[in-house]
Every structure is written in C-alpha cells, then in structure tokens.
Design an enzyme around this catalytic site. Structure first.
Site, PDB file in Angstrom:
ATOM      1  N   ASN A 127       0.988  -1.119  -0.142  1.00  0.00           N
ATOM      2  CA  ASN A 127      -0.009  -0.160  -0.093  1.00  0.00           C
ATOM      3  C   ASN A 127       0.882   1.215  -0.022  1.00  0.00           C
ATOM      4  OD1 ASN A 127      -2.883   0.922   0.026  1.00  0.00           O
ATOM      5  ND2 ASN A 127      -1.979   1.995   1.941  1.00  0.00           N
ATOM      6  N   LEU A 136      -6.416   4.971  -6.906  1.00  0.00           N
ATOM      7  CA  LEU A 136      -6.370   3.402  -5.874  1.00  0.00           C
ATOM      8  C   LEU A 136      -6.324   4.134  -4.511  1.00  0.00           C
ATOM      9  CD1 LEU A 136      -3.529   1.523  -8.220  1.00  0.00           C
ATOM     10  CD2 LEU A 136      -6.180   1.747  -8.575  1.00  0.00           C
ATOM     11  N   PRO A 137      -7.385   4.070  -4.022  1.00  0.00           N
ATOM     12  CA  PRO A 137      -7.445   4.776  -2.807  1.00  0.00           C
ATOM     13  C   PRO A 137      -6.834   4.283  -1.406  1.00  0.00           C
ATOM     14  CG  PRO A 137      -9.619   3.471  -3.169  1.00  0.00           C
ATOM     15  CD  PRO A 137      -8.624   3.387  -4.347  1.00  0.00           C
ATOM     16  N   CYS A 138      -5.555   4.234  -1.516  1.00  0.00           N
ATOM     17  CA  CYS A 138      -4.820   3.790  -0.401  1.00  0.00           C
ATOM     18  C   CYS A 138      -5.347   4.805   0.833  1.00  0.00           C
ATOM     19  CB  CYS A 138      -3.452   3.704  -0.504  1.00  0.00           C
ATOM     20  SG  CYS A 138      -2.843   5.268  -1.370  1.00  0.00           S
ATOM     21  N   HIS A 139      -5.799   5.824   0.933  1.00  0.00           N
ATOM     22  CA  HIS A 139      -6.155   6.624   1.992  1.00  0.00           C
ATOM     23  C   HIS A 139      -7.177   6.094   2.760  1.00  0.00           C
ATOM     24  CE1 HIS A 139      -8.304   8.083  -1.492  1.00  0.00           C
ATOM     25  NE2 HIS A 139      -9.539   8.463  -0.520  1.00  0.00           N
TER      26      HIS A 139
END
Length: 169
Positions: A127, A136-139
């Site tokens: 991640n 690519l919503p790593c948050h």
C-alpha cells in the site's frame, strides 16, 4: 530504451497533483508535487529506466480528477490506469478500488479480503508503494484501532480525502 511517460500538474484543494500517463493516455502515477522525488523513485522501481517529459494529461483524466475534487466522488471509477510492480503489489493495488468511498478498511481487513490474513505487514508495505494515489484509494486504509496511519502524501491529505468522501475521523 527507457520507458517514456508524460508528466502533468493539476492544482487541487490539497496541493498540486502530479499526473503521469503513458502513450495510451493511461494513468501510471498520481502523487503530490512536494513528494516528486519519492514518486520518481517508485516509478524507477516499477519500470526501471524511464524518462518523464512535460505534457498535458488527457482531457478526460483531468476532468475526472477535477470533478472528484469538486465533490463528484464517483468520477474516480472512470479513470483508466495501469501499474507495474510485483504480482503481490498488483493484487493489493487492484483491491483498493473495492473499498467504497465513504468507508475505510484496516490493513488486516484487506489482507483477509485477499485471503492472506497473516500478510498484514506485506499489505501495508505494498500500500505504501502504491503509485496511483487517490485513484487507487490507499487513503481508505486505516489502522486496526481505527486510527489514521501512514499516507505517502501526509496525514493531513489523508484526513482531507477521507472527510471529502464523507468519513468522519
């Protein structure tokens, strides 16, 4: 021959986003101007020798990201992207869009979804190497206690992105 990518800059409410696209107009990286050296390092790890040249990103990509930052959260789903990385990294990165906007998931939760419940640290490491922030919503990944932990663009950006998507911190 080194891989050649285009580099564009897009103003957002949380800083200038760097958009890296390939010859097909697919997004290869999205990072923040103040983290450009890290972005270049991650790109080299994924693609080896590569060159970035200043060029405007495709209109549709810019419009989708602008729409997202103006509140149309669903615009991210229409963005076409491609990643390099290891097979494991790709597995993690391809799973990130499965975390719906307005929700979060722990690193352990994602590891379980990937049917690798003991790979929590490996999921966290992959991640952290995500080349396409926001899209690519790593948050949306958080600590097991519900705390905000690690975000390549800084915790203030992570907090803003989550609030923007309707998550109360």
């Amino acid at each position: 021959m080194p891989e050649s990518f285009d580099l564009d800059r897009l103003p957002t409410p949380i800083g200038t986003a760097l958009l890296v696209t390939d010859a097909d107009g697919l997004l290869r990286a999205l990072d923040w101007e103040d983290y450009e050296p890290r972005m270049r390092r991650l790109l080299r790890l994924q693609y080896g020798a590569m060159a970035l040249k200043d060029a405007r990103a495709p209109r549709e990509l810019r419009a989708a990201l602008t729409g997202y930052f103006k509140g149309d959260i669903d615009r991210l789903a229409g963005i076409e992207w491609r990643v390099g990385g290891t097979p494991f990294q790709q597995k993690v990165w391809h799973a990130l869009p499965g975390i719906p906007a307005g929700t979060t998931l722990s690193y352990g939760g994602l590891a379980a979804r990937l049917e690798m419940p003991r790979a929590v640290r490996a999921v966290g490491h992959a991640n952290g190497s995500n080349p396409i922030s926001v899209v690519l919503p790593c948050h949306r990944l958080i600590g097991s206690s519900g705390s905000l932990v690690k975000y390549g663009g800084g915790l203030e950006r992570k907090r803003w992105l989550l609030r923007h998507e309707g998550v109360e911190i």
